[in-house]
Every structure is written in C-alpha cells, then in structure tokens.
Design an enzyme around this catalytic site. Structure first.
Site, PDB file in Angstrom:
ATOM      1  N   SER A 104       0.815  -1.225   0.000  1.00 35.69           N
ATOM      2  CA  SER A 104       0.000   0.000   0.000  1.00 35.69           C
ATOM      3  C   SER A 104       0.841   1.265   0.000  1.00 35.69           C
ATOM      4  O   SER A 104       1.684   1.453   0.880  1.00 35.69           O
ATOM      5  CB  SER A 104      -0.865   0.057   1.266  1.00 35.69           C
ATOM      6  OG  SER A 104      -1.853  -0.913   1.247  1.00 35.69           O
TER       7      SER A 104
ATOM      8  N   HIS B 155      -3.128   0.740  -4.616  1.00 40.25           N
ATOM      9  CA  HIS B 155      -2.625  -0.438  -5.333  1.00 40.25           C
ATOM     10  C   HIS B 155      -2.918  -0.245  -6.817  1.00 40.25           C
ATOM     11  O   HIS B 155      -4.068  -0.268  -7.240  1.00 40.25           O
ATOM     12  CB  HIS B 155      -3.288  -1.712  -4.820  1.00 40.25           C
ATOM     13  CG  HIS B 155      -2.831  -2.099  -3.447  1.00 40.25           C
ATOM     14  ND1 HIS B 155      -1.791  -2.966  -3.236  1.00 40.25           N
ATOM     15  CD2 HIS B 155      -3.248  -1.719  -2.229  1.00 40.25           C
ATOM     16  CE1 HIS B 155      -1.594  -3.110  -1.928  1.00 40.25           C
ATOM     17  NE2 HIS B 155      -2.474  -2.365  -1.296  1.00 40.25           N
TER      18      HIS B 155
ATOM     19  N   HIS C  71      -5.485  -9.281  -1.502  1.00 40.35           N
ATOM     20  CA  HIS C  71      -5.502  -9.523  -0.055  1.00 40.35           C
ATOM     21  C   HIS C  71      -6.650 -10.469   0.261  1.00 40.35           C
ATOM     22  O   HIS C  71      -7.678 -10.444  -0.418  1.00 40.35           O
ATOM     23  CB  HIS C  71      -5.741  -8.219   0.720  1.00 40.35           C
ATOM     24  CG  HIS C  71      -4.752  -7.139   0.436  1.00 40.35           C
ATOM     25  ND1 HIS C  71      -4.853  -6.322  -0.669  1.00 40.35           N
ATOM     26  CD2 HIS C  71      -3.645  -6.750   1.105  1.00 40.35           C
ATOM     27  CE1 HIS C  71      -3.830  -5.477  -0.662  1.00 40.35           C
ATOM     28  NE2 HIS C  71      -3.089  -5.713   0.391  1.00 40.35           N
TER      29      HIS C  71
ATOM     30  N   TYR D 110      -8.752 -10.155   2.539  1.00 42.34           N
ATOM     31  CA  TYR D 110      -9.972  -9.428   2.922  1.00 42.34           C
ATOM     32  C   TYR D 110     -10.782  -8.961   1.726  1.00 42.34           C
ATOM     33  O   TYR D 110     -11.941  -8.583   1.867  1.00 42.34           O
ATOM     34  CB  TYR D 110      -9.655  -8.244   3.847  1.00 42.34           C
ATOM     35  CG  TYR D 110      -8.753  -7.174   3.267  1.00 42.34           C
ATOM     36  CD1 TYR D 110      -9.199  -6.289   2.302  1.00 42.34           C
ATOM     37  CD2 TYR D 110      -7.441  -7.067   3.702  1.00 42.34           C
ATOM     38  CE1 TYR D 110      -8.362  -5.320   1.775  1.00 42.34           C
ATOM     39  CE2 TYR D 110      -6.592  -6.101   3.184  1.00 42.34           C
ATOM     40  CZ  TYR D 110      -7.065  -5.229   2.214  1.00 42.34           C
ATOM     41  OH  TYR D 110      -6.235  -4.284   1.692  1.00 42.34           O
ATOM     42  N   GLU D 111     -10.186  -8.972   0.529  1.00 40.20           N
ATOM     43  CA  GLU D 111     -10.956  -8.570  -0.645  1.00 40.20           C
ATOM     44  C   GLU D 111     -11.993  -9.633  -1.000  1.00 40.20           C
ATOM     45  O   GLU D 111     -12.941  -9.342  -1.739  1.00 40.20           O
ATOM     46  CB  GLU D 111     -10.023  -8.290  -1.822  1.00 40.20           C
ATOM     47  CG  GLU D 111      -9.204  -7.024  -1.585  1.00 40.20           C
ATOM     48  CD  GLU D 111      -8.116  -6.825  -2.622  1.00 40.20           C
ATOM     49  OE1 GLU D 111      -8.364  -6.098  -3.594  1.00 40.20           O
ATOM     50  OE2 GLU D 111      -7.021  -7.386  -2.445  1.00 40.20           O
TER      51      GLU D 111
ATOM     52  N   ALA E 149       2.800  -2.345   4.275  1.00 41.67           N
ATOM     53  CA  ALA E 149       2.590  -1.357   5.320  1.00 41.67           C
ATOM     54  C   ALA E 149       2.115  -2.123   6.547  1.00 41.67           C
ATOM     55  O   ALA E 149       1.312  -3.040   6.429  1.00 41.67           O
ATOM     56  CB  ALA E 149       1.529  -0.353   4.875  1.00 41.67           C
TER      57      ALA E 149
ATOM     58  N   MET F 235      -1.846  -7.083   6.982  1.00 42.85           N
ATOM     59  CA  MET F 235      -2.874  -7.902   6.321  1.00 42.85           C
ATOM     60  C   MET F 235      -2.388  -8.546   5.029  1.00 42.85           C
ATOM     61  O   MET F 235      -3.196  -8.866   4.157  1.00 42.85           O
ATOM     62  CB  MET F 235      -4.101  -7.033   6.034  1.00 42.85           C
ATOM     63  CG  MET F 235      -4.675  -6.361   7.286  1.00 42.85           C
ATOM     64  SD  MET F 235      -6.027  -5.243   6.904  1.00 42.85           S
ATOM     65  CE  MET F 235      -6.246  -4.389   8.476  1.00 42.85           C
ATOM     66  N   SER F 236      -1.088  -8.741   4.914  1.00 39.27           N
ATOM     67  CA  SER F 236      -0.591  -9.318   3.650  1.00 39.27           C
ATOM     68  C   SER F 236       0.638 -10.171   3.907  1.00 39.27           C
ATOM     69  O   SER F 236       0.886 -10.613   5.021  1.00 39.27           O
ATOM     70  CB  SER F 236      -0.251  -8.194   2.668  1.00 39.27           C
ATOM     71  OG  SER F 236       0.845  -7.443   3.141  1.00 39.27           O
TER      72      SER F 236
ATOM     73  N   ASN G 275       2.159   3.050  11.565  1.00 42.56           N
ATOM     74  CA  ASN G 275       1.455   3.463  12.790  1.00 42.56           C
ATOM     75  C   ASN G 275       1.867   2.554  13.937  1.00 42.56           C
ATOM     76  O   ASN G 275       2.375   1.448  13.707  1.00 42.56           O
ATOM     77  CB  ASN G 275      -0.066   3.357  12.586  1.00 42.56           C
ATOM     78  CG  ASN G 275      -0.494   1.951  12.169  1.00 42.56           C
ATOM     79  OD1 ASN G 275      -0.350   1.577  11.006  1.00 42.56           O
ATOM     80  ND2 ASN G 275      -0.978   1.178  13.116  1.00 42.56           N
TER      81      ASN G 275
ATOM     82  N   HIS H 195      -7.234   3.612   6.700  1.00 44.54           N
ATOM     83  CA  HIS H 195      -6.440   3.300   5.505  1.00 44.54           C
ATOM     84  C   HIS H 195      -5.781   4.572   4.962  1.00 44.54           C
ATOM     85  O   HIS H 195      -4.649   4.520   4.459  1.00 44.54           O
ATOM     86  CB  HIS H 195      -7.326   2.639   4.444  1.00 44.54           C
ATOM     87  CG  HIS H 195      -6.544   2.116   3.276  1.00 44.54           C
ATOM     88  ND1 HIS H 195      -5.514   1.192   3.416  1.00 44.54           N
ATOM     89  CD2 HIS H 195      -6.619   2.378   1.950  1.00 44.54           C
ATOM     90  CE1 HIS H 195      -4.991   0.922   2.221  1.00 44.54           C
ATOM     91  NE2 HIS H 195      -5.649   1.625   1.312  1.00 44.54           N
TER      92      HIS H 195
END
Ligand code: HPA
Length: 256
Positions: free
Chosen positions: A14, A45, A67, A69-70, A97, A195-196, A219, A231
């Site tokens: 990201s 992306h 990902h 979550y998609e 990230a 998340m990746s 963060n 995001h």
C-alpha cells in the site's frame, strides 16, 4: 520488445508504488493483460507489473496485490508468485505497510521481517498439491532467507538507514485489531501486524523462491497511541516512508 527473465520479483504494498519509478527502460503491463492476476480494489494499489532492470539486475515489480480481505478468488494471490517463479525469478522481495507493536519502532520506520506468525487462519497451499511446483509439506524454517537478510542489513547500514528487525503477524483484516488483540499478539511474539505478505511467503517458499521482506511501519498498533487508525493514515505514512524503502530496495537489488 523481448525481455530477459527477471531475477528478482518485487511486490509493493500500500502506498509504496514509487519504488517502480527507479526501473530503467520500464515495460509496463497492466494486470488486466495478465491472466489470473488480481484486479485491485484497494486505493494505493495500482495493478500493474513493471519489468526492466535496476542496476543491471533484471526485475519484475508488481504494483498491487490481492488480499484475503478482498474476498476474491484466492488464485489472485497464487498466480503472481507462481508466475514470477515460472518466469525465472529466484528471489522475491515482499513489502507491506504494517502497524508496530514496539513503541520504539514508530511510524516511518522500516522493519526487516525475520519470521512470521500466520494468524489469518488460511494457508493457500491447502488443496491438491502440484508436485511440479513444490512439495506437499514445505519447510518454513528460514522462510525469510538469512543470506538475503544479511544483504538487507548491509545495504541499510551502508545507506545510513535504520532497519529494525522483527516478527510479522498476519491477520486477515479488513478491520484493524482490537487493543486486546494487540496485547495478545505482543505476548505471542509479534513485532508488527499487517494484512498481507505471509501467504506470498508461503507460496514462494513452496515454489523454491528465496524471500526477503520489509515492512514500512505506518502506525503504532491499536491501543498504543492516540492516533485513530485508517487506511488513509496508512497510505499517508507509507508514502512518507517510501523514500527510504525505495533507496533500500534499490541498493539491495543491486547486490542480488
Ligand atoms: N494493523 C493491520 N494492518 C495494518 C496496520 C495495522 O495497524 N497498519 C498498516 N497495516
């Protein structure tokens, strides 16, 4: 135009797309021209492959990834990694990230991934195994290649870039974590959360690619700071860290 086989594949996370700008004589191929590649649904992306060379090393840089979550077809995660391998790549560099679980490693830091914990509940090698790609039960010892890690360290040192090291905890998302989850993950030994990456690492090791991975810390993880997570905040902070990450990756690739 005829392109040589890539030696190094790079997946940019990201907001980190700027790394592709350093490619000499780039040939850009949209994912819509690459069967099985993902159609990115997430801001930040781009959804394209940039082929060319960095310091004379043939590379294929993937701007954009699928990902979990998609919720799309998981083939969109498998295909790019296996395509890089089939195209001749030997090394896969993964970037992402991530949120930091260590107060001393704040936003803007880079962290080399030395190991991971797969908290996603998913392993994309589940299902029939294609023995032509890799073994049924691949080892994940040294999933993040110790020699490549040494090259990352040396590159960072020579550039004067601080490079933390730690364990990446992968979650499926898309919700961020709760403060209680972050406390639990700290106890479990995680240094960063995102998340990746781990699915790609597993697929890469299965296929015999050597993996190096770097997190751009965007963060402090939930519950560790007053800043609300979003995001947009991730993209902003990733862009701020992208300069150092580009320089690190360029140096690293020139040594591959
Ligand atoms: N959690 C999960 N994924 C992330 C984070 C986070 O705090 N920051 C960037 N990606």
């Amino acid at each position: 135009m005829k392109l040589g086989a890539p030696r190094v594949g790079v997946v940019l996370g990201s907001g980190l797309g700027a790394v592709a700008d350093a490619i000499e004589d780039p040939v850009v191929v949209g994912y819509d021209e690459l069967p099985g590649f993902p159609r990115p649904t997430v801001a930040g992306h781009a959804g394209r492959a940039v082929l060319g060379a960095i310091a004379g090393v043939p590379v294929a840089v993937l701007q954009g990834r699928a990902h979990l979550y998609e919720g799309g077809h998981v083939e969109a995660l498998r295909v790019p990694v296996r395509a890089l391998r089939a195209a001749g790549a030997e090394i896969l560099v993964l970037t992402n990230a991530a949120g930091s679980l260590r107060p001393s490693v704040g936003p803007g830091s880079l962290m080399a991934i030395i190991d991971h914990i797969n908290m996603t509940g998913v392993n994309l090698l589940v299902g029939p195994n294609d023995d032509a790609i890799g073994p049924r039960f691949p080892s994940l010892r040294d999933a993040y290649d110790p020699e490549l890690l040494e090259v990352l360290r040396a590159s960072a040192r020579d550039l004067g870039i601080a490079l933390a090291e730690g364990v990446y905890m992968a979650v499926s998302g898309p919700s961020f974590e709760t403060p209680a989850e972050i406390r639990a993950y700290t106890t479990l030994g995680a240094d960063a959360v995102g998340m990746s990456t781990v699915q790609e690492t597993i697929l890469a090791r299965h296929a015999g690619l050597r993996v190096a991975a770097v997190s751009a810390i965007t963060n402090l993880a939930e519950g560790m700071s007053d800043e609300p997570l979003s995001h947009e905040q991730t993209l902003r902070a990733a862009q701020e860290g992208a300069g150092d990450l580009s320089r690190l990756l360029l140096e690293f690739i020139s040594r591959c």
